[in-house]
Design an enzyme around this catalytic site. Structure first.
Site, short mmCIF file in Angstrom:
data_model
loop_
_atom_site.label_atom_id
_atom_site.label_comp_id
_atom_site.label_asym_id
_atom_site.label_seq_id
_atom_site.Cartn_x
_atom_site.Cartn_y
_atom_site.Cartn_z
N ASP A 296 0.84 -1.19 0.00
CA ASP A 296 0.00 0.00 0.00
C ASP A 296 0.88 1.25 0.00
OD1 ASP A 296 -2.65 1.35 0.46
OD2 ASP A 296 -1.67 1.93 2.34
N GLU A 332 1.76 -0.43 -5.03
CA GLU A 332 0.81 0.63 -5.38
C GLU A 332 1.69 1.86 -5.56
OE1 GLU A 332 -3.39 2.39 -3.74
OE2 GLU A 332 -1.76 2.22 -2.30
#
Length: 666
Positions: A296, A332
């Protein structure tokens, strides 16, 4: 703790055996202006704990300062937080002989099809799973769930965060919870909320069970921030142990750098913080058996003092780590910090969520014209972004493959596929933020009416557009990622930010009369088509240079509606909305390994996003010689079970449809 080595305090506690519950109290200066927030009245969680005995109970005592006071975070709170904080539990080590290494999935990365799922949302209502196990790790690896995943044809399950996390205080006060799990409290203790008993044991058994079904397991991990928030957040772990080391602080040490958008940013560049993150990754890889990780807001992990660096210490540490050598790494590739959008700038071993793929495919199918050049790049794995990625000093990193691109059109964050073609605007009122949260630029289309419709024409077009988008996703070079439930027409009623909705809005309703069996059948057929034809998942980029071994055809050929090679004017036509591409099955690189396995049939794909039908000639010299079989046609809601040779001189490609044909020679 009486001893200190390399700035780490340590000691020995006789008789500390499995089952012991504990926490830390750390003594030191409470001086927020200098970045110190020690408060021994707050019981702290061990960053290395493998198990917590309960969930956090919110109380004002969880905060190191007096909430509501003037300049609150500069005050000092003396209430004991121990009654409200979960306790760490000493665990027995795993006996890996119970989880043989041969159970680990071994499919090549380039052949992967990722299925993004939430442990609870995927299994909470799954038929055939015992009611007391639904929503749990055990349910995720149960026979009915595994059978469904195998029948669907996916090869890897990417699970939303299962590290121990907390429900934000403001959500609890509104009667909501942190459903997605992006508020990490611990990095090694699995979340108890998905367990019926021992969370660590059940989580490990889930991973082993998925491996036995030849499914890889990827974890969505959150190392960019913690649940402690900004200066007005609670003192639960890292803040109370060493605030200045664990977090990036602004020039005014009272405040936090907020590149994550959650209030704080983990200081991964600090050697002890990096050690914690790497120890966590090694734990999940070696002891729990996880195959890979999706990071993330990964740009934070690569940001050092001078900014994001492809050669950052974190990337170098992973590259040389023997335990993580075979793990899949997915970024990401953005955050909210300066220069945080770094798509295409990650090291060789990394794959990246490709949001440019997502946006281009959405725009192409949902009404925008003049995207043929952009669309073609995304179909072939986005070589413009990944084949030679830019380094920090303008250098390039060669030899990245199409597997660097994780292609997706929908994910947990955003509209589901059904909502993408059913809503022009987000509808997040249930989140209690007056519909201000969530993305506004969705490139979505409601096809005539917002939300559910009784119109057969509208519903027919929506269904066709879903087939078009799924076809594009599964026919593109790179690694496709499918959002759980999209293959069944799952809707979240237009909510594109359901992070706090732990209810029927986000749980897949497996027995609903609303679910789309035809779409499920179509998706299974589409995935089977990808598995059957190596030319759809080449482990190298195609540039119209490699020639067929049996003809004069090049590996990839782009054609217009007349089956002529695309001209410059064709590529940049303002109203361009039709594109054909031929992929030659036996065009292999001279150095291709396992060439027999990589050879196959030639595939022709027609993409027609326009309002007019196209009769595509099959007698053109640009096409491979031989007869053609129609494999798939999104204009049909139900595909023919038996394939027939195309009769006539052309393929009829209806408006707003994808048509796939395969060439064969007698």
């Amino acid at each position: 703790m009486p001893a200190r080595t390399d700035d780490v305090w340590h000691g020995f506690l006789p008789g500390a055996s499995a089952g012991l519950r504990y926490g830390y109290r750390v003594y030191g200066p409470y001086d927020p202006l200098a970045g110190h927030r020690f408060n021994h009245h707050k019981l702290l969680i061990d960053p290395y704990t493998r198990q917590l005995d309960s969930e956090l109970t919110w109380s004002d005592a969880n905060y190191g300062f007096i909430r509501g006071s003037d300049k609150a975070d500069l005050s000092f709170d003396t209430r004991d937080s121990a009654p409200f904080v979960p306790k760490c539990v000493v665990c027995k080590p795993f006996h890996l002989r119970h989880y043989p290494a041969e159970y680990k999935a071994s499919r090549p990365w380039s052949e992967s099809i990722i299925y993004e799922a939430h442990v609870k949302g995927f299994t909470a209502r799954f038929p055939g799973v015992k009611s007391h196990r639904r929503g749990s790790y055990a349910a995720m690896a149960s026979r009915p769930v595994v059978r469904y995943l195998q029948n669907l044809g996916v090869t890897a399950v990417e699970l939303l965060p299962i590290h121990g996390f907390v429900d934000d205080h403001f959500l609890v006060e509104k009667g909501l919870i942190n459903y997605w799990g992006y508020q990490s409290l611990t990095f090694m203790a699995p979340a108890n909320r998905y367990a019926t008993g021992n969370a660590a044991k059940e989580c490990r058994e889930m991973i082993a069970g998925l491996h036995r079904a030849d499914l890889q397991v990827l974890l969505d991990v959150v190392y960019n921030h913690s649940c402690e928030g900004n200066e007005l957040g609670p003192t639960l772990c890292y803040r109370g142990i060493d605030n200045r080391s664990y977090y990036r602080l602004s020039e005014d040490k009272r405040y936090y750098v907020n590149d994550s958008g959650t209030g704080n940013t983990f200081a991964v560049e600090h050697p002890r913080v990096m050690q914690l993150v790497l120890d966590s990754l090694r734990f999940w890889s070696s002891e729990m058996g996880v195959d890979g990780f999706r990071f993330d807001l990964a740009s934070i992990l690569g940001r050092e003092q001078h900014g994001f660096d492809q050669g950052a210490g974190f990337f170098d540490a992973i590259a040389q780590d023997p335990v993580l050598a075979s793990s899949r790494m997915i970024a990401e590739p953005w955050d909210l910090g300066p220069g945080g959008y770094r798509l295409g700038h990650y090291p060789q071993r990394w794959s990246e969520w490709n949001d440019q793929y997502r946006d281009t495919v959405r725009r192409f199918w949902l009404g925008e014209r003049g995207l043929l050049a952009e669309f073609s790049k995304r179909l072939l794995g986005s070589s413009d972004l990944f084949e030679r990625s830019n380094g920090a000093a303008g250098d390039t990193v060669p030899n990245r493959t199409p597997a660097a691109s994780i292609n997706f059109v929908t994910a947990h964050d955003g509209f589901t596929l059904t909502d993408l073609v059913s809503y022009a605007q987000k509808h997040n009122e249930a989140n209690g933020e007056d519909n201000r949260d969530g993305h506004d630029g969705n490139h979505s289309h409601n096809h005539g009416v917002e939300g559910p419709s009784q119109s057969p024409d509208i519903n027919s077009m929506r269904a066709r557009q879903q087939r078009n988008i799924l076809s594009t996703l599964l026919l593109s070079q790179g690694i496709p990622m499918l959002l759980a439930g999209d293959e069944r027409g799952r809707s979240q009623s237009g909510n594109n930010n359901a992070y706090c909705q732990d209810n029927t809005l986000t749980w897949i309703d497996w027995q609903s009369r609303q679910y789309d069996q035809a779409l499920l059948d179509f998706t299974q057929r589409l995935i089977a088509l990808r598995h059957a034809h190596p030319v759809l998942r080449r482990p190298w980029y195609l540039h119209s240079q490699i020639r067929s071994r049996s003809s004069d055809q090049v590996d990839v050929c782009w054609l217009n509606a007349d089956a002529e090679t695309m001209s410059e004017s064709d590529w940049h036509a303002d109203e361009g909305c039709f594109l054909a591409v031929q992929l030659v099955g036996d065009a292999l690189t001279p150095t291709a390994r396992f060439s027999d396995a990589l050879a196959g049939d030639t595939i022709l794909m027609l993409f027609n996003a326009g309002d007019d039908d196209v009769d595509f000639p099959l007698d053109a010299e640009t096409l491979a010689p031989g007869a053609w079989i129609c494999e798939l046609n999104t204009a049909e809601s139900i595909q023919n079970s038996e394939l027939d040779t195309v009769s006539g001189p052309s393929l009829h490609c209806e408006s707003h449809s994808v048509l796939v044909a395969r060439c064969y020679t007698a």
